[in-house]
Motif scaffolding. Structure first.
Motif, PDB file in Angstrom:
ATOM      1  N   ASN A 133      81.496  36.191  19.667  1.00 15.18           N
ATOM      2  CA  ASN A 133      80.900  36.300  18.329  1.00 15.18           C
ATOM      3  C   ASN A 133      79.580  37.082  18.358  1.00 15.18           C
ATOM      4  OD1 ASN A 133      83.053  34.799  17.428  1.00 15.18           O
ATOM      5  ND2 ASN A 133      81.876  32.911  17.132  1.00 15.18           N
ATOM      6  N   GLU A 134      79.392  37.929  17.365  1.00 12.98           N
ATOM      7  CA  GLU A 134      78.137  38.666  17.158  1.00 12.98           C
ATOM      8  C   GLU A 134      77.743  38.503  15.691  1.00 12.98           C
ATOM      9  OE1 GLU A 134      76.210  40.323  19.255  1.00 12.98           O
ATOM     10  OE2 GLU A 134      77.485  39.883  20.981  1.00 12.98           O
ATOM     11  N   GLN A 135      76.431  38.452  15.426  1.00 13.95           N
ATOM     12  CA  GLN A 135      75.996  38.209  14.058  1.00 13.95           C
ATOM     13  C   GLN A 135      74.684  38.917  13.737  1.00 13.95           C
ATOM     14  OE1 GLN A 135      75.524  33.937  13.920  1.00 13.95           O
ATOM     15  NE2 GLN A 135      73.409  34.039  14.642  1.00 13.95           N
ATOM     16  N   GLY A 136      74.436  39.089  12.441  1.00 13.24           N
ATOM     17  CA  GLY A 136      73.178  39.600  11.915  1.00 13.24           C
ATOM     18  C   GLY A 136      72.774  38.767  10.696  1.00 13.24           C
ATOM     19  N   ILE A 137      71.475  38.579  10.493  1.00 16.21           N
ATOM     20  CA  ILE A 137      70.986  37.660   9.452  1.00 16.21           C
ATOM     21  C   ILE A 137      70.123  38.418   8.440  1.00 16.21           C
ATOM     22  CG2 ILE A 137      69.610  35.595   8.976  1.00 16.21           C
ATOM     23  CD1 ILE A 137      70.248  34.640  11.800  1.00 16.21           C
ATOM     24  N   THR A 138      70.397  38.178   7.152  1.00 16.20           N
ATOM     25  CA  THR A 138      69.607  38.745   6.054  1.00 16.20           C
ATOM     26  C   THR A 138      68.997  37.604   5.239  1.00 16.20           C
ATOM     27  OG1 THR A 138      71.023  40.694   5.868  1.00 16.20           O
ATOM     28  CG2 THR A 138      69.682  40.123   3.955  1.00 16.20           C
ATOM     29  N   ASN A 139      67.688  37.723   4.954  1.00 16.64           N
ATOM     30  CA  ASN A 139      67.007  36.736   4.117  1.00 16.64           C
ATOM     31  C   ASN A 139      66.995  37.225   2.677  1.00 16.64           C
ATOM     32  OD1 ASN A 139      65.953  34.600   5.940  1.00 16.64           O
ATOM     33  ND2 ASN A 139      64.910  36.330   6.894  1.00 16.64           N
ATOM     34  N   LEU A 140      67.597  36.451   1.800  1.00 14.30           N
ATOM     35  CA  LEU A 140      67.555  36.754   0.370  1.00 14.30           C
ATOM     36  C   LEU A 140      66.390  35.981  -0.253  1.00 14.30           C
ATOM     37  CD1 LEU A 140      68.668  37.978  -2.219  1.00 14.30           C
ATOM     38  CD2 LEU A 140      70.220  35.985  -2.396  1.00 14.30           C
ATOM     39  N   ILE A 141      65.443  36.744  -0.782  1.00 18.23           N
ATOM     40  CA  ILE A 141      64.266  36.136  -1.414  1.00 18.23           C
ATOM     41  C   ILE A 141      64.349  36.360  -2.916  1.00 18.23           C
ATOM     42  CG2 ILE A 141      61.744  36.178  -1.579  1.00 18.23           C
ATOM     43  CD1 ILE A 141      61.646  37.101   1.309  1.00 18.23           C
ATOM     44  N   MET A 142      64.423  35.267  -3.651  1.00 23.64           N
ATOM     45  CA  MET A 142      64.478  35.338  -5.104  1.00 23.64           C
ATOM     46  C   MET A 142      63.057  35.317  -5.674  1.00 23.64           C
ATOM     47  SD  MET A 142      67.595  35.641  -5.752  1.00 23.64           S
ATOM     48  CE  MET A 142      67.441  35.513  -7.531  1.00 23.64           C
ATOM     49  N   LEU A 143      62.815  36.244  -6.567  1.00 19.24           N
ATOM     50  CA  LEU A 143      61.496  36.358  -7.200  1.00 19.24           C
ATOM     51  C   LEU A 143      61.603  35.975  -8.673  1.00 19.24           C
ATOM     52  CD1 LEU A 143      60.291  39.771  -5.723  1.00 19.24           C
ATOM     53  CD2 LEU A 143      59.789  37.467  -4.888  1.00 19.24           C
ATOM     54  N   ALA A 144      60.554  35.299  -9.147  1.00 21.32           N
ATOM     55  CA  ALA A 144      60.460  34.971 -10.566  1.00 21.32           C
ATOM     56  C   ALA A 144      59.005  35.150 -10.969  1.00 21.32           C
ATOM     57  CB  ALA A 144      60.923  33.541 -10.846  1.00 21.32           C
ATOM     58  N   LYS A 145      58.791  36.024 -11.939  1.00 23.03           N
ATOM     59  CA  LYS A 145      57.424  36.272 -12.385  1.00 23.03           C
ATOM     60  C   LYS A 145      56.950  35.092 -13.230  1.00 23.03           C
ATOM     61  CE  LYS A 145      54.483  39.773 -14.438  1.00 23.03           C
ATOM     62  NZ  LYS A 145      54.402  41.118 -15.049  1.00 23.03           N
ATOM     63  N   PRO A 146      55.818  34.497 -12.836  1.00 25.44           N
ATOM     64  CA  PRO A 146      55.371  33.299 -13.559  1.00 25.44           C
ATOM     65  C   PRO A 146      54.658  33.650 -14.855  1.00 25.44           C
ATOM     66  CG  PRO A 146      53.844  33.808 -11.803  1.00 25.44           C
ATOM     67  CD  PRO A 146      54.955  34.816 -11.700  1.00 25.44           C
ATOM     68  N   GLN A 147      54.500  32.654 -15.690  1.00 25.62           N
ATOM     69  CA  GLN A 147      53.691  32.748 -16.899  1.00 25.62           C
ATOM     70  C   GLN A 147      52.335  32.117 -16.596  1.00 25.62           C
ATOM     71  OE1 GLN A 147      54.707  34.368 -19.675  1.00 25.62           O
ATOM     72  NE2 GLN A 147      56.604  34.850 -18.571  1.00 25.62           N
ATOM     73  N   ARG A 166      40.924  24.697 -16.814  1.00 24.09           N
ATOM     74  CA  ARG A 166      42.264  24.543 -16.246  1.00 24.09           C
ATOM     75  C   ARG A 166      42.928  25.911 -16.151  1.00 24.09           C
ATOM     76  NH1 ARG A 166      42.418  19.750 -19.671  1.00 24.09           N
ATOM     77  NH2 ARG A 166      42.588  17.890 -18.350  1.00 24.09           N
ATOM     78  N   CYS A 167      43.811  26.052 -15.135  1.00 27.51           N
ATOM     79  CA  CYS A 167      44.554  27.289 -14.944  1.00 27.51           C
ATOM     80  C   CYS A 167      45.965  26.913 -14.484  1.00 27.51           C
ATOM     81  CB  CYS A 167      43.872  28.165 -13.901  1.00 27.51           C
ATOM     82  SG  CYS A 167      44.500  29.846 -13.816  1.00 27.51           S
ATOM     83  N   GLU A 168      46.985  27.688 -14.959  1.00 33.11           N
ATOM     84  CA  GLU A 168      48.359  27.316 -14.674  1.00 33.11           C
ATOM     85  C   GLU A 168      49.219  28.555 -14.482  1.00 33.11           C
ATOM     86  OE1 GLU A 168      50.936  23.613 -16.297  1.00 33.11           O
ATOM     87  OE2 GLU A 168      50.470  25.156 -17.787  1.00 33.11           O
ATOM     88  N   GLN A 228      53.317  40.580  -8.930  1.00 28.91           N
ATOM     89  CA  GLN A 228      52.246  41.280  -9.637  1.00 28.91           C
ATOM     90  C   GLN A 228      51.651  42.361  -8.744  1.00 28.91           C
ATOM     91  OE1 GLN A 228      50.840  37.170 -11.964  1.00 28.91           O
ATOM     92  NE2 GLN A 228      49.465  38.236 -10.583  1.00 28.91           N
ATOM     93  N   ALA A 229      51.358  43.507  -9.346  1.00 31.90           N
ATOM     94  CA  ALA A 229      50.754  44.592  -8.568  1.00 31.90           C
ATOM     95  C   ALA A 229      49.357  44.221  -8.091  1.00 31.90           C
ATOM     96  CB  ALA A 229      50.699  45.871  -9.418  1.00 31.90           C
ATOM     97  N   LYS A 230      48.620  43.435  -8.885  1.00 30.20           N
ATOM     98  CA  LYS A 230      47.296  42.969  -8.500  1.00 30.20           C
ATOM     99  C   LYS A 230      47.067  41.589  -9.116  1.00 30.20           C
ATOM    100  CE  LYS A 230      44.983  45.315 -12.333  1.00 30.20           C
ATOM    101  NZ  LYS A 230      43.901  46.260 -12.715  1.00 30.20           N
ATOM    102  N   PRO A 231      46.123  40.820  -8.601  1.00 28.40           N
ATOM    103  CA  PRO A 231      45.864  39.482  -9.157  1.00 28.40           C
ATOM    104  C   PRO A 231      45.446  39.561 -10.621  1.00 28.40           C
ATOM    105  CG  PRO A 231      44.839  39.706  -6.997  1.00 28.40           C
ATOM    106  CD  PRO A 231      45.325  41.071  -7.376  1.00 28.40           C
ATOM    107  N   GLU A 232      45.880  38.569 -11.373  1.00 32.71           N
ATOM    108  CA  GLU A 232      45.538  38.489 -12.793  1.00 32.71           C
ATOM    109  C   GLU A 232      44.341  37.563 -12.963  1.00 32.71           C
ATOM    110  OE1 GLU A 232      47.751  37.667 -17.103  1.00 32.71           O
ATOM    111  OE2 GLU A 232      48.737  37.168 -15.195  1.00 32.71           O
TER     112      GLU A 232
END
Length: 489
Positions: A133-147, A166-168, A228-232
């Motif tokens: 057996n031979e294998q390769g691994i890919t990490n799937l990273i799900m992104l969600a832009k927060p409010q 307060r900050c959220e 985000q391209a830069k911090p808000e």
């Protein structure tokens, strides 16, 4: 013995290196993308390929989903002798081999309408002969832009820490990072909790002990996220409510009988803004010569009635504060204040600087005068024009003298009589002026000094004579001198 041990170690090292090399080469045969990013609702492609199948038989390919938490699940299987198979999994119905029909050497898959829960590791595993057996691994990273959002909390000044802002960051993937920027003294707390569809909500509160001085200070919440391209940044201002702070100004401790139009001003600050200002006295009776207008109390004429304590009371929604001043009425006016210590010191420094400048000027003038007197400057002596001359010819040459200079000294003048020997003597460069003078006067009778060494006019002045009179003696014009000529012996 030592050589035998060395050979054993070298052999072992070569064997281990060979094993590691083979493993590295085999590990590189299955080519995949290490990391893939995607947003919810998109279609994601997971690529896989066997780069070098020389001498190797590819038997089967299996895609395996490995979540961060839970067991591994087969989601797609490809065998060259059978149709592709998609076992029961959270991706069933959304996963497929691409392209279609699939190729065993390049069995990539795609997942449509990806969800936040699809995040994890995806393993492309080959079953081969004879290497296994031979294998390769890919990490799937799900992104969600927060409010993201931030707000201040209106508080009252006190002695205990409270939440002032307060900050959220809601429903983000991965979790956002929140920080605070402010000059106020306090600290922020951060809390994370799971949101919808495997997202994360991050909340932060800034706590401090609020004081009246903190009201209106700047505070900013800064949210950093991978999407985000830069911090808000969210700039805010602290809102601290406090009772009025009251101060009475205008009293100068010089209220004397008969003084007119003196004014006291009640200055007050507060949050919220003060709603009322009230003037009163400690005795409860306001003098007749006092006028009140808003925050100003005006005394039209100072008399004994205003010899009291004035009170200013200010109210707002938080509370009531007051200030007071006691007026002392004097019979006579206080004398004017003299020069302040600062003025005196300034005057002294000014005098010292002036004296230093004058002293410097005097020193420079003296130095210049000294240089001038010492002859370093242009010559100071200017000889007078010749008045009258008498010539003496001794047969060897002619020497001419003026009558005298300002110091009664005979001055030699050039002679224009034609004589080659005389011209030669005049043109010759003198070696020593003192030597020539001593030689010239060595033939003089005793007592005949150098005219430059005597301040008395010489007893006679030599006059011109012809060469033919050389043996007839010295002729003196009686009109020129009344002294008999000296006789040479």
């Amino acid at each position: 013995m030592a050589r035998h041990d060395a050979r054993n170690w070298i052999g072992l090292f070569c064997l281990v290196s060979s094993i590691l090399t083979d493993h590295g080469v085999m590990g590189q045969r299955v080519k995949v993308e290490p990391e893939v990013l995607s947003y919810p609702g998109q279609t994601v492609n997971l690529r896989c390929a066997f780069t070098d199948a020389t001498g190797i038989q590819l038997t089967m390919v299996t895609w395996i989903y490995e979540p961060k938490e839970g067991e591994r699940i087969n989601i797609a299987v490809l065998h060259p002798s059978f149709e592709p198979n998609y076992p029961l999994s959270p991706m069933k119905g959304r996963v497929s081999f691409s392209p279609s029909p699939p190729d065993l050497a390049s069995p990539s898959i795609q997942i449509s309408n990806v969800r936040m829960t699809d995040e994890g590791k995806y393993v492309c595993e080959y079953a081969t002969y004879p290497i296994g057996n031979e294998q390769g691994i890919t990490n799937l990273i799900m992104l969600a832009k927060p409010q993201n959002s931030a707000s201040v909390v209106t508080v009252e000044a006190g002695t205990k820490p409270v939440v002032v802002a307060r900050c959220e960051s809601v429903d983000g993937r991965p979790a956002a990072k929140i920080s605070w920027v402010t000059a106020a003294t306090g600290n922020g707390t951060v809390v994370s909790k799971a949101g919808n569809d495997n997202t994360v909500t991050v909340s932060s509160e800034y706590r401090m002990i609020p004081t009246p001085a903190d009201n209106g200070k700047d505070i900013s919440c800064v949210v950093a996220h991978r999407t985000q391209a830069k911090p808000e940044s969210f700039p805010l201002k602290l809102a601290v409510q406090y009772a009025p702070q009251v101060t009475i100004v205008g009293y100068d401790n010089n209220w004397y009988v008969g003084r007119t139009n003196v004014v006291l001003t009640c200055q007050a600050t507060g949050n919220p803004v003060p709603i009322s200002i009230l003037w009163n006295t400690m005795s409860g009776v306001m003098p007749d010569t006092v006028q009140i207008k808003g925050n100003e109390l005006k005394v039209l004429k100072v008399d004994e009635a205003v010899n009291t304590t004035f009170v200013c009371e200010v109210k707002n929604r938080i509370g009531t504060s007051r200030d007071q001043v006691t007026a002392i009425v004097r019979d006579t006016r206080l004398p004017e204040k003299g020069a302040t210590t600062g003025s005196i010191i300034g005057a002294i420094i000014g005098v010292i600087l002036l004296l230093a400048i004058i002293g410097t000027a005097i020193a420079m003038y003296k130095k210049h005068r000294k240089q001038k007197l010492s002859g370093e400057g242009p010559p100071k002596y200017k000889p007078p024009p010749p008045k009258k001359t008498n010539n003496i010819n001794n047969g060897q040459g002619t020497v001419t003298y003026a009558e005298a200079d300002d110091n009664n000294r005979a001055l030699p003048l050039p002679n224009t009589a034609p004589s080659s020997e005389h011209d030669h003597m005049l043109n010759a460069e003198p070696h020593d002026e003192d030597e020539e003078r001593a030689h010239y006067y060595s033939a003089a009778p005793s007592g005949w000094d150098d005219p430059q060494d005597s301040e008395v006019l010489p007893p006679y002045v030599p006059t011109n004579r012809d060469v033919q009179d050389h043996h007839r003696g010295l002729n003196v014009d009686r009109g020129d001198s009344f002294v008999s000529p000296a006789m040479f012996v």
